[in-house]
Enzyme design. Structure first.
Site, PDB file in Angstrom:
ATOM      1  N   PHE A 237       0.857  -1.189   0.000  1.00  0.00           N
ATOM      2  CA  PHE A 237       0.000   0.000   0.000  1.00  0.00           C
ATOM      3  C   PHE A 237       0.893   1.239   0.000  1.00  0.00           C
ATOM      4  O   PHE A 237       1.735   1.407   0.882  1.00  0.00           O
ATOM      5  CB  PHE A 237      -0.937   0.047   1.219  1.00  0.00           C
ATOM      6  CG  PHE A 237      -1.876   1.224   1.146  1.00  0.00           C
ATOM      7  CD1 PHE A 237      -2.989   1.192   0.313  1.00  0.00           C
ATOM      8  CD2 PHE A 237      -1.618   2.383   1.856  1.00  0.00           C
ATOM      9  CE1 PHE A 237      -3.842   2.292   0.214  1.00  0.00           C
ATOM     10  CE2 PHE A 237      -2.472   3.489   1.761  1.00  0.00           C
ATOM     11  CZ  PHE A 237      -3.582   3.440   0.933  1.00  0.00           C
TER      12      PHE A 237
ATOM     13  N   ASP B  82       9.189   2.691   1.974  1.00  0.00           N
ATOM     14  CA  ASP B  82       7.969   3.379   2.395  1.00  0.00           C
ATOM     15  C   ASP B  82       7.768   3.075   3.873  1.00  0.00           C
ATOM     16  O   ASP B  82       7.304   1.999   4.245  1.00  0.00           O
ATOM     17  CB  ASP B  82       6.777   2.890   1.560  1.00  0.00           C
ATOM     18  CG  ASP B  82       5.467   3.553   2.015  1.00  0.00           C
ATOM     19  OD1 ASP B  82       5.443   4.181   3.097  1.00  0.00           O
ATOM     20  OD2 ASP B  82       4.459   3.409   1.290  1.00  0.00           O
TER      21      ASP B  82
ATOM     22  N   LYS C 263       2.215   9.587   8.330  1.00  0.00           N
ATOM     23  CA  LYS C 263       1.394   9.173   9.473  1.00  0.00           C
ATOM     24  C   LYS C 263       1.847   9.721  10.846  1.00  0.00           C
ATOM     25  O   LYS C 263       1.349  10.742  11.277  1.00  0.00           O
ATOM     26  CB  LYS C 263       1.269   7.654   9.491  1.00  0.00           C
ATOM     27  CG  LYS C 263       0.382   7.152   8.350  1.00  0.00           C
ATOM     28  CD  LYS C 263      -0.188   5.790   8.621  1.00  0.00           C
ATOM     29  CE  LYS C 263      -1.323   5.448   7.662  1.00  0.00           C
ATOM     30  NZ  LYS C 263      -0.907   4.833   6.401  1.00  0.00           N
TER      31      LYS C 263
HETATM   32  C1  LIG Z   1      -1.116   5.144   5.003  1.00  0.00           C
HETATM   33  C2  LIG Z   1       0.000   4.767   4.092  1.00  0.00           C
HETATM   34  C3  LIG Z   1       0.268   5.498   2.913  1.00  0.00           C
HETATM   35  C4  LIG Z   1      -0.613   6.627   2.459  1.00  0.00           C
HETATM   36  O1  LIG Z   1      -0.578   7.724   3.321  1.00  0.00           O
HETATM   37  P1  LIG Z   1      -1.674   8.889   3.140  1.00  0.00           P
HETATM   38  O2  LIG Z   1      -1.235   9.910   4.144  1.00  0.00           O
HETATM   39  O3  LIG Z   1      -3.022   8.299   3.429  1.00  0.00           O
HETATM   40  O4  LIG Z   1      -1.582   9.379   1.746  1.00  0.00           O
HETATM   41  C5  LIG Z   1       1.349   5.117   2.160  1.00  0.00           C
HETATM   42  N1  LIG Z   1       2.140   4.083   2.511  1.00  0.00           N
HETATM   43  C6  LIG Z   1       1.910   3.361   3.621  1.00  0.00           C
HETATM   44  C7  LIG Z   1       2.832   2.234   3.963  1.00  0.00           C
HETATM   45  C8  LIG Z   1       0.829   3.663   4.440  1.00  0.00           C
HETATM   46  O5  LIG Z   1       0.589   2.911   5.519  1.00  0.00           O
END
Ligand SMILES: *Cc1c(COP(=O)(O)O)cnc(C)c1O
Length: 396
Positions: free
Chosen positions: A127, A216, A245
């Site tokens: 994700f 990420d 986050k």
């Molecule tokens: C939540 C998340 C995103 C996206 O972040 P947003 O602030 O909602 O755009 C990207 N990568 C990972 C691993 C995430 O958990």
């Protein structure tokens, strides 16, 4: 009918205030929060030092623009580089934006090497966000359906499979980077077995081919796993790191942090953001990092998380219907054999906020300020819920 666009399946509850790991709803009912705004509220709710820092900064300056030097932004870049061992940071407002920046950076890195169609390796069940490029990078066909055409320039391989990456390396001349979560969050709290082996293997493949290793850490970063960043459980340094986050404790701020040549790939005009790195957001992030360091929330998260995993293993680990209890720090998953989305409502009724991802995985990402007493309440509540859920399924 609400005028809010219908993009979320929302639970019928509204919160008015919180303190630490607890929230109160409009009826005055109290909830233990093991969602933390989806791994955002590391300091919990209404942390006095964060509240004060934000209020003081708002009274001075909220926003000025990146046409000027921003002292708080420079301080936050210094701090993130000191904590990560990387060299330079770019600031944005969300995880998707941070990854969007990483994807642009990787493409530019490729073009600088004469690769006209740079391609990035991404993972199944990954994700990375909801913008077009990050949605394409995301390994979830359901989330992508209806938004075609997707963005070209990605190849997908199974997660935690180094041989699959090696096969792409041998077959594909246009690869410029690997984009990967050290632990998959939305993908079901998937921890590579073992994590150092996976990241070291990726590091070696990237080095051998001149690719960027882009982690990420939007979910795993900022203390969530018991270290500042997930990669710090390994000897590996990434070339590019994305954060969001937990970084601003709920004030929107994301970061793209890079090392070596990747730190200077962007030059003026190549990337930007109006809000990115404004004084208010950077103050929230600086204060978050400061409180985490001073109160040793990382060490706390590592120990308390290990205790929770162990306690959950004892309570539910051996039950038929439970596949695995796993996690690192306060990023914890309980995988069941069957879809268990109904557990979220059952937990709510009992005054507990939990999340279910990938249909069958209970995800617990409580605030890092969770106390040992809170943790006992959480383990007790979750174990009871899982027991009841499995018993009633068995009877049905
Ligand atoms: C939540 C998340 C995103 C996206 O972040 P947003 O602030 O909602 O755009 C990207 N990568 C990972 C691993 C995430 O958990």
């Amino acid at each position: 009918m609400s005028h809010v666009m219908n993009t979320y399946g929302r639970l019928p509850v509204t919160f008015t205030h919180g303190a630490g790991a607890w929230l109160w709803d409009t009826d005055g009912k109290r909830y233990l929060d093991a969602v933390a705004g989806v791994a955002v509220n590391g300091l919990g709710h209404a942390h006095p030092r964060l509240v004060q820092a934000i209020a003081e900064q708002a009274a001075k300056l909220i926003h000025v623009s990146n046409l000027y030097r921003v002292a708080e932004q420079e301080a936050l870049a210094d701090r993130l580089c000191a904590l990560s061992g990387l060299d330079a940071a770019f600031f944005c407002n969300s995880g998707a934006e941070a990854n969007e920046g990483a994807i642009k950076l990787a493409r530019l890195h490729g073009h600088n090497k004469g690769i006209a169609e740079p391609t990035i390796i991404v993972m199944e069940r990954a994700f990375h966000g909801r913008t077009m490029a990050t949605l394409t990078a995301t390994g979830n066909p359901k989330a992508q359906a209806g938004f075609e055409p997707l963005v070209p320039g990605f190849v997908r391989v199974p997660y935690d499979d180094l041989d699959a990456v090696r096969r792409v390396a041998a077959a594909h001349p246009n690869i410029v980077a690997v984009l990967v979560e050290p632990i998959q969050g939305e993908g079901g709290i998937r921890v590579p077995a073992p994590l150092p082996h996976y990241l070291q293997g990726l590091r070696e493949i990237c080095d051998a081919h001149g690719w960027l290793l882009m982690l990420d850490e939007v979910q795993t970063g900022i203390g969530r796993t018991g270290r500042w960043f997930g990669f710090q459980h390994t000897p590996v340094l990434p070339d590019v790191l994305t954060l969001a986050k937990g970084l601003g404790s709920g004030v929107p701020v994301g970061a793209l942090v890079a090392r070596g040549a990747a730190a200077t790939t962007f030059t003026p005009g190549k990337h930007g953001s109006t809000f990115g790195g404004n004084p208010l957001a950077c103050t929230a992030a600086l204060t978050t990092l400061q409180v985490m360091a001073e109160d040793d929330l990382l060490g706390h998260a590592l120990k308390l998380g290990a205790w929770i995993v162990e306690a959950l293993r004892e309570r539910v680990g051996g039950l038929p219907g439970v596949v695995q209890v796993r996690g690192l720090g306060l990023m914890i998953g309980i995988e069941l054999e069957r879809p268990c989305g109904d557990l979220v409502k059952a937990a709510l009724a009992r005054g507990m906020l939990i999340n279910v991802t990938q249909d069958t995985v209970i995800r617990l990402v409580p605030p890092l300020v969770l106390t040992a007493d809170d943790a006992r309440v959480l383990v007790d509540g979750v174990a009871t819920l899982v027991n009841e859920f499995l018993a009633c399924r068995a009877a049905a």
